[in-house]
Design a protein around this motif. Structure first.
Motif, PDB file in Angstrom:
ATOM      1  N   MET A   1      45.198  38.707  46.220  1.00 17.31           N
ATOM      2  CA  MET A   1      44.835  37.973  45.006  1.00 17.31           C
ATOM      3  C   MET A   1      46.029  37.122  44.557  1.00 17.31           C
ATOM      4  SD  MET A   1      42.231  37.488  42.934  1.00 17.31           S
ATOM      5  CE  MET A   1      41.198  38.941  43.222  1.00 17.31           C
ATOM      6  N   GLU A   2      45.807  35.841  44.319  1.00 17.45           N
ATOM      7  CA  GLU A   2      46.867  34.950  43.884  1.00 17.45           C
ATOM      8  C   GLU A   2      46.927  34.905  42.352  1.00 17.45           C
ATOM      9  OE1 GLU A   2      46.373  31.110  45.507  1.00 17.45           O
ATOM     10  OE2 GLU A   2      46.493  31.771  47.601  1.00 17.45           O
ATOM     11  N   TYR A   3      48.105  34.591  41.843  1.00 17.59           N
ATOM     12  CA  TYR A   3      48.306  34.448  40.403  1.00 17.59           C
ATOM     13  C   TYR A   3      48.701  33.010  40.113  1.00 17.59           C
ATOM     14  CZ  TYR A   3      48.205  39.524  40.322  1.00 17.59           C
ATOM     15  OH  TYR A   3      47.821  40.838  40.457  1.00 17.59           O
ATOM     16  N   THR A  19      32.056  37.458  32.850  1.00 20.24           N
ATOM     17  CA  THR A  19      32.035  36.116  33.440  1.00 20.24           C
ATOM     18  C   THR A  19      33.431  35.731  33.916  1.00 20.24           C
ATOM     19  OG1 THR A  19      30.251  35.502  31.913  1.00 20.24           O
ATOM     20  CG2 THR A  19      31.367  33.718  33.065  1.00 20.24           C
ATOM     21  N   ILE A  20      34.459  36.107  33.158  1.00 22.61           N
ATOM     22  CA  ILE A  20      35.846  35.907  33.577  1.00 22.61           C
ATOM     23  C   ILE A  20      36.098  36.645  34.894  1.00 22.61           C
ATOM     24  CG2 ILE A  20      38.241  36.539  33.041  1.00 22.61           C
ATOM     25  CD1 ILE A  20      37.530  34.235  31.353  1.00 22.61           C
ATOM     26  N   VAL A  21      35.621  37.888  34.976  1.00 21.61           N
ATOM     27  CA  VAL A  21      35.781  38.685  36.194  1.00 21.61           C
ATOM     28  C   VAL A  21      35.128  37.975  37.371  1.00 21.61           C
ATOM     29  CG1 VAL A  21      35.188  40.869  37.315  1.00 21.61           C
ATOM     30  CG2 VAL A  21      35.920  40.854  34.919  1.00 21.61           C
ATOM     31  N   LYS A  26      35.850  35.485  42.472  1.00 20.64           N
ATOM     32  CA  LYS A  26      35.264  34.493  43.365  1.00 20.64           C
ATOM     33  C   LYS A  26      36.320  33.497  43.838  1.00 20.64           C
ATOM     34  CE  LYS A  26      31.546  31.150  43.945  1.00 20.64           C
ATOM     35  NZ  LYS A  26      30.368  30.482  43.336  1.00 20.64           N
ATOM     36  N   SER A  27      37.183  33.062  42.921  1.00 24.43           N
ATOM     37  CA  SER A  27      38.234  32.105  43.279  1.00 24.43           C
ATOM     38  C   SER A  27      39.474  32.790  43.837  1.00 24.43           C
ATOM     39  CB  SER A  27      38.624  31.279  42.047  1.00 24.43           C
ATOM     40  OG  SER A  27      39.153  32.115  41.021  1.00 24.43           O
ATOM     41  N   GLU A  28      39.510  34.128  43.728  1.00 20.07           N
ATOM     42  CA  GLU A  28      40.657  34.929  44.164  1.00 20.07           C
ATOM     43  C   GLU A  28      41.933  34.489  43.456  1.00 20.07           C
ATOM     44  OE1 GLU A  28      40.857  34.923  48.409  1.00 20.07           O
ATOM     45  OE2 GLU A  28      39.061  36.173  48.626  1.00 20.07           O
ATOM     46  N   VAL A  29      41.777  34.165  42.182  1.00 22.17           N
ATOM     47  CA  VAL A  29      42.905  33.727  41.365  1.00 22.17           C
ATOM     48  C   VAL A  29      42.856  34.448  40.021  1.00 22.17           C
ATOM     49  CG1 VAL A  29      43.917  31.795  40.103  1.00 22.17           C
ATOM     50  CG2 VAL A  29      43.122  31.458  42.433  1.00 22.17           C
ATOM     51  N   SER A  89      43.947  40.631  30.927  1.00 28.37           N
ATOM     52  CA  SER A  89      44.778  40.604  32.132  1.00 28.37           C
ATOM     53  C   SER A  89      44.995  42.009  32.669  1.00 28.37           C
ATOM     54  CB  SER A  89      46.123  39.926  31.830  1.00 28.37           C
ATOM     55  OG  SER A  89      45.942  38.565  31.479  1.00 28.37           O
ATOM     56  N   HIS A  90      45.222  42.962  31.768  1.00 31.53           N
ATOM     57  CA  HIS A  90      45.389  44.360  32.197  1.00 31.53           C
ATOM     58  C   HIS A  90      44.101  44.878  32.851  1.00 31.53           C
ATOM     59  CE1 HIS A  90      49.313  44.737  30.560  1.00 31.53           C
ATOM     60  NE2 HIS A  90      48.951  44.724  29.286  1.00 31.53           N
ATOM     61  N   LEU A  91      42.953  44.499  32.305  1.00 29.91           N
ATOM     62  CA  LEU A  91      41.684  44.966  32.857  1.00 29.91           C
ATOM     63  C   LEU A  91      41.424  44.382  34.241  1.00 29.91           C
ATOM     64  CD1 LEU A  91      39.429  44.855  29.670  1.00 29.91           C
ATOM     65  CD2 LEU A  91      40.119  46.897  30.936  1.00 29.91           C
ATOM     66  N   LEU A  92      41.805  43.130  34.464  1.00 27.72           N
ATOM     67  CA  LEU A  92      41.667  42.547  35.809  1.00 27.72           C
ATOM     68  C   LEU A  92      42.524  43.314  36.812  1.00 27.72           C
ATOM     69  CD1 LEU A  92      41.617  38.674  35.191  1.00 27.72           C
ATOM     70  CD2 LEU A  92      39.705  40.151  35.816  1.00 27.72           C
ATOM     71  N   GLU A  93      43.730  43.662  36.407  1.00 25.45           N
ATOM     72  CA  GLU A  93      44.598  44.457  37.283  1.00 25.45           C
ATOM     73  C   GLU A  93      43.975  45.825  37.553  1.00 25.45           C
ATOM     74  OE1 GLU A  93      47.325  43.742  38.822  1.00 25.45           O
ATOM     75  OE2 GLU A  93      48.078  41.911  37.895  1.00 25.45           O
ATOM     76  N   ALA A  94      43.418  46.429  36.510  1.00 24.73           N
ATOM     77  CA  ALA A  94      42.790  47.743  36.680  1.00 24.73           C
ATOM     78  C   ALA A  94      41.588  47.657  37.615  1.00 24.73           C
ATOM     79  CB  ALA A  94      42.370  48.292  35.317  1.00 24.73           C
ATOM     80  N   LEU A  95      40.800  46.597  37.488  1.00 21.84           N
ATOM     81  CA  LEU A  95      39.648  46.417  38.380  1.00 21.84           C
ATOM     82  C   LEU A  95      40.091  46.251  39.825  1.00 21.84           C
ATOM     83  CD1 LEU A  95      37.300  44.095  36.290  1.00 21.84           C
ATOM     84  CD2 LEU A  95      36.749  46.364  37.191  1.00 21.84           C
ATOM     85  N   LEU A  96      41.167  45.518  40.029  1.00 16.66           N
ATOM     86  CA  LEU A  96      41.684  45.321  41.386  1.00 16.66           C
ATOM     87  C   LEU A  96      42.059  46.659  42.019  1.00 16.66           C
ATOM     88  CD1 LEU A  96      42.291  42.944  43.290  1.00 16.66           C
ATOM     89  CD2 LEU A  96      44.645  42.973  42.438  1.00 16.66           C
ATOM     90  N   ILE A  97      42.660  47.533  41.221  1.00 16.89           N
ATOM     91  CA  ILE A  97      43.018  48.871  41.720  1.00 16.89           C
ATOM     92  C   ILE A  97      41.768  49.706  41.944  1.00 16.89           C
ATOM     93  CG2 ILE A  97      44.215  51.020  41.140  1.00 16.89           C
ATOM     94  CD1 ILE A  97      46.200  49.315  39.515  1.00 16.89           C
TER      95      ILE A  97
END
Length: 247
Positions: A1-3, A19-21, A26-29, A89-97
């Motif tokens: 995942m890119e930042y 929708t943010i998720v 989808k864009s891997e960003v 932002s923290h939730l996106l990181e948590a979802l990735l894990i």
């Protein structure tokens, strides 16, 4: 995942976040910052508005339920309603894990995002637990009504307690902080968002009940043993606002 250095903004709703998720995965960003209308006023950076898409959000919701352990899905859900700086932002990181493990997210407490969300959830549930004991109802006709002023989004978390405790009653609880109205009827729970507080004509019967309750408390109180400092340690001032025995 890119930042990336991008800043995204959405409407602050749960489906808006999903929708943010959708866009992030989808864009891997992952954007550097995610704002809501409330937090955007504090930002000096231009943001890209992400319009809520309920169909995409619903697909993500179902997908996450399928892919995540139930306790991790609940962790994400509770985390969204917790008060945490840079929550999205923290939730996106948590979802990735969560999508990459079969283990519980609470076992990743060493990760800064998991730790931040965990602390926020603990605070939220702690307030909800206190309100199960501090909420005071009054009869308005045949309805049990209460008004509360929580710091956090705890109203949805206390409703199951009262639905189970009063299974045959019709109950209304108004959260004046978040303008959220809870309706509980024979165990069924629903919510009205962006609601004004209901206004009722004064009920003489309820006033009599409150007067009797205050008289009882005065009768059992030993004036010489009143300790205001200890009282405040058990019941902070913000809980006393809507409790008749403190009026």
């Amino acid at each position: 995942m890119e930042y990336s250095a991008e800043t995204w903004e959405y409407d602050g709703s749960f489906y808006g976040f999903l929708t943010i998720v959708y866009h992030a995965f989808k864009s891997e960003v992952f954007p550097e910052s995610i704002l809501t209308p409330e937090t955007s006023v504090e930002s000096l950076f231009l943001s890209e508005w992400i319009e809520k898409d309920e169909q995409k959000a619903q697909r993500i919701y179902v997908r996450l339920q399928q892919r995540l352990k139930p306790e991790n899905f609940q962790f994400i859900l509770d985390g969204f309603y917790a008060t945490v700086p840079n929550k999205e932002s923290h939730l996106l990181e948590a979802l990735l894990i969560a999508l990459d493990t079969k283990d519980s997210l609470t076992n990743f407490i060493g990760h800064p995002s998991i730790l931040a969300i965990h602390k926020g959830i603990k605070t939220l549930l702690g307030e909800a637990h206190l309100f199960t004991g501090f909420v005071r109802f009054e009869y308005v006709g045949k309805i049990l009504f209460s008004k509360i002023s929580p710091k956090y989004f705890s109203l949805p978390y206390i409703c199951p307690h009262f639905a189970e405790r009063y299974p045959l009653e019709s109950i209304m609880i108004y959260d004046e902080t978040h303008r959220l109205l809870a309706l509980i009827k024979q165990g069924d729970i629903s919510f009205v968002e962006n609601a004004d507080c209901p206004h009722f004509e004064e009920q003489q019967l309820e006033e009599d009940i409150q007067d009797q309750w205050k008289t009882f408390l005065r009768a059992v109180t030993i004036q010489e043993r009143i300790n205001k400092k200890v009282q405040l340690s058990h019941m902070p001032l913000r809980f006393q606002k809507h409790m008749p025995e403190w009026q």
